[in-house]
Scaffold this motif. Sequence first.
Motif, short mmCIF file in Angstrom:
data_model
loop_
_atom_site.label_atom_id
_atom_site.label_comp_id
_atom_site.label_asym_id
_atom_site.label_seq_id
_atom_site.Cartn_x
_atom_site.Cartn_y
_atom_site.Cartn_z
N ARG A 65 52.19 -27.25 44.08
CA ARG A 65 52.55 -28.45 43.72
C ARG A 65 53.09 -28.23 42.77
NH1 ARG A 65 50.21 -33.53 43.86
NH2 ARG A 65 51.20 -35.22 42.54
N ALA A 66 53.32 -27.29 41.73
CA ALA A 66 54.70 -27.47 40.99
C ALA A 66 55.46 -25.73 41.40
CB ALA A 66 54.39 -27.28 39.65
N LYS A 67 56.64 -26.48 41.23
CA LYS A 67 57.60 -25.34 41.53
C LYS A 67 57.39 -23.96 40.72
CE LYS A 67 62.48 -23.87 42.13
NZ LYS A 67 63.77 -24.21 42.28
N ASP A 68 57.61 -22.65 41.14
CA ASP A 68 56.97 -21.55 40.37
C ASP A 68 58.30 -20.50 40.67
OD1 ASP A 68 56.35 -19.75 39.32
OD2 ASP A 68 53.72 -19.76 39.28
N SER A 69 58.98 -20.05 40.14
CA SER A 69 59.53 -19.01 40.95
C SER A 69 58.81 -17.87 40.84
CB SER A 69 60.75 -18.15 39.80
OG SER A 69 61.67 -19.62 39.58
N TRP A 70 58.08 -17.34 39.87
CA TRP A 70 57.20 -16.20 40.30
C TRP A 70 55.65 -16.25 40.95
CZ3 TRP A 70 59.57 -12.57 37.92
CH2 TRP A 70 60.81 -12.75 36.50
N ILE A 71 55.68 -17.38 42.18
CA ILE A 71 54.83 -17.46 43.18
C ILE A 71 54.96 -15.60 43.93
CG2 ILE A 71 54.40 -17.93 45.84
CD1 ILE A 71 55.46 -20.75 44.49
N ALA A 72 55.76 -15.03 44.23
CA ALA A 72 55.08 -13.85 44.83
C ALA A 72 55.23 -12.69 43.86
CB ALA A 72 56.86 -13.48 45.81
N LEU A 73 55.00 -12.68 42.84
CA LEU A 73 54.12 -11.86 41.86
C LEU A 73 53.06 -12.36 42.08
CD1 LEU A 73 54.63 -9.78 40.19
CD2 LEU A 73 54.75 -11.64 38.24
N ARG A 74 52.51 -13.28 41.60
CA ARG A 74 51.31 -13.45 41.54
C ARG A 74 50.69 -13.95 43.24
NH1 ARG A 74 51.64 -18.73 40.91
NH2 ARG A 74 51.27 -19.72 42.13
N LEU A 75 51.03 -13.77 44.49
CA LEU A 75 50.80 -13.50 45.23
C LEU A 75 50.27 -11.43 45.71
CD1 LEU A 75 52.65 -16.06 47.77
CD2 LEU A 75 50.48 -15.73 47.37
N LEU A 76 51.59 -10.90 45.22
CA LEU A 76 51.11 -9.64 45.12
C LEU A 76 49.88 -8.52 44.20
CD1 LEU A 76 52.66 -6.32 45.43
CD2 LEU A 76 53.81 -7.04 43.22
N VAL A 115 50.24 -16.47 52.65
CA VAL A 115 51.05 -18.26 53.07
C VAL A 115 50.96 -19.14 51.68
CG1 VAL A 115 51.06 -20.12 54.91
CG2 VAL A 115 50.43 -18.06 55.64
N VAL A 116 52.17 -19.76 51.92
CA VAL A 116 52.17 -20.71 50.65
C VAL A 116 51.99 -21.81 50.95
CG1 VAL A 116 53.07 -21.45 48.36
CG2 VAL A 116 53.07 -19.27 48.99
N VAL A 117 51.47 -23.29 50.48
CA VAL A 117 51.66 -24.55 51.17
C VAL A 117 52.20 -25.25 50.18
CG1 VAL A 117 50.75 -26.59 51.99
CG2 VAL A 117 50.22 -24.65 52.56
N ALA A 118 53.44 -26.03 49.77
CA ALA A 118 54.14 -26.08 49.17
C ALA A 118 53.76 -28.12 48.73
CB ALA A 118 55.96 -26.38 48.70
N GLN A 119 52.96 -28.63 47.59
CA GLN A 119 53.28 -30.08 47.82
C GLN A 119 54.06 -30.46 47.41
OE1 GLN A 119 49.28 -31.43 46.07
NE2 GLN A 119 49.75 -33.52 47.54
N ASN A 120 55.56 -30.67 47.78
CA ASN A 120 56.60 -31.04 47.19
C ASN A 120 57.59 -31.90 47.69
OD1 ASN A 120 57.53 -30.17 49.24
ND2 ASN A 120 58.87 -27.99 48.49
N ALA A 121 57.87 -33.41 46.72
CA ALA A 121 59.11 -33.91 47.25
C ALA A 121 60.45 -33.37 47.22
CB ALA A 121 58.67 -35.12 46.10
N SER A 177 63.35 -29.96 48.57
CA SER A 177 62.71 -28.97 48.87
C SER A 177 62.64 -28.19 47.35
CB SER A 177 64.15 -28.69 49.54
OG SER A 177 64.60 -27.27 49.44
N TRP A 178 62.41 -26.63 47.26
CA TRP A 178 62.22 -25.82 46.05
C TRP A 178 63.75 -24.39 45.70
CZ3 TRP A 178 56.81 -24.69 45.75
CH2 TRP A 178 56.39 -25.22 45.43
N ARG A 179 63.96 -24.72 47.29
CA ARG A 179 65.10 -23.69 46.85
C ARG A 179 64.43 -22.05 46.89
NH1 ARG A 179 69.44 -26.70 48.45
NH2 ARG A 179 69.76 -28.97 47.82
N LEU A 180 63.97 -22.20 46.97
CA LEU A 180 62.84 -20.89 46.19
C LEU A 180 62.68 -19.56 47.84
CD1 LEU A 180 60.96 -19.47 43.71
CD2 LEU A 180 59.03 -20.27 45.53
N SER A 181 63.51 -18.49 47.39
CA SER A 181 63.02 -17.43 48.16
C SER A 181 61.55 -16.91 48.31
CB SER A 181 64.00 -16.03 47.40
OG SER A 181 64.08 -15.00 48.05
N PRO A 182 61.56 -16.43 49.69
CA PRO A 182 60.13 -16.55 50.24
C PRO A 182 59.99 -14.57 49.98
CG PRO A 182 61.21 -16.68 52.03
CD PRO A 182 61.61 -16.90 50.97
N ARG A 183 61.24 -14.50 50.01
CA ARG A 183 61.22 -13.03 49.85
C ARG A 183 60.71 -11.75 47.73
NH1 ARG A 183 62.92 -9.02 53.42
NH2 ARG A 183 62.96 -6.84 52.58
#
Length: 261
Positions: free
Chosen positions: A17-28, A54-60, A62-68
């Motif tokens: 729900r909230a932008k998190d720049s460290w999503i990829a680290l958590r997924l790892l 797969v991340v489903v972003a419940q955002n209002a 765009s996060w402009r977040l790299s998925p790499r």
Amino acid sequence: MRGGGGCLVYLLFEHQRAKDSWIALRLLRYQVRIWEEHLRKHPEAAKLPVILPVVVAQNAESWRLSPRFADLLDVPEDLGDALAGSYPDFVFRLIELAEVPFDKIVGTPSGILILRALKAERVQKLLDAPIWEEGLLAQIPREIFERVLLYIFSHGDVDKDAFARKVESISSAAIQSTAMTLAQQFRQEGRQEGLSQGLSQGRLTALQEDVIEVLAVRFDRVPEGLREAICEIADEPQLRRLLKAALRAASVEDFAGSLEG
């Protein structure tokens, strides 16, 4: 599969729900835990299963977040070629609801309605046409429809009169009957407070069950004493904190220490 072989694939879904720049680290971290659990259950395995994050972003917006994942690493430009292949890297699928129009959301009827509700809640459109499309609602199992209505009640600032009018405008008798059962609770004098309390308790129960389910999936066991302790917690912020702790804990014992925090 080419050559007639088979392949085991895990789908790792994360609702954010909230932008998190460290999503990829958590997924790892999640992926490593899945692989470790796979090896624990299949010690004879010669290969690890593929995991599709797969991340489903419940955002209002765009996060402009790299998925790499590699974009999180501070790799010196002059050493990029020399270090290539020396660190983990993957790309996760990022589905940003803010960038998907209601009519472009695809999937099963239930999946479409749920994703539309998630999107609508962030932009305050829970009473708009995409949620109440009768052709879609007619394909939804009753229990899913009821859950979406409860979601609307508990997450959206919905005016009770506007909700009642929306229900009355439904042409399908079956859909209207299901929705009216809950809508009437808005109209009955003195019932609004009881409904709010019931929904609050429903959220607490759902969170308690979520914490227990995460522990059971990750560690295959939830001691009865720990289960009872979780069910006795009636503080929503604390339960949300424990849900995150359950996802990150290294063991049941490690999680149990979070109860004291």
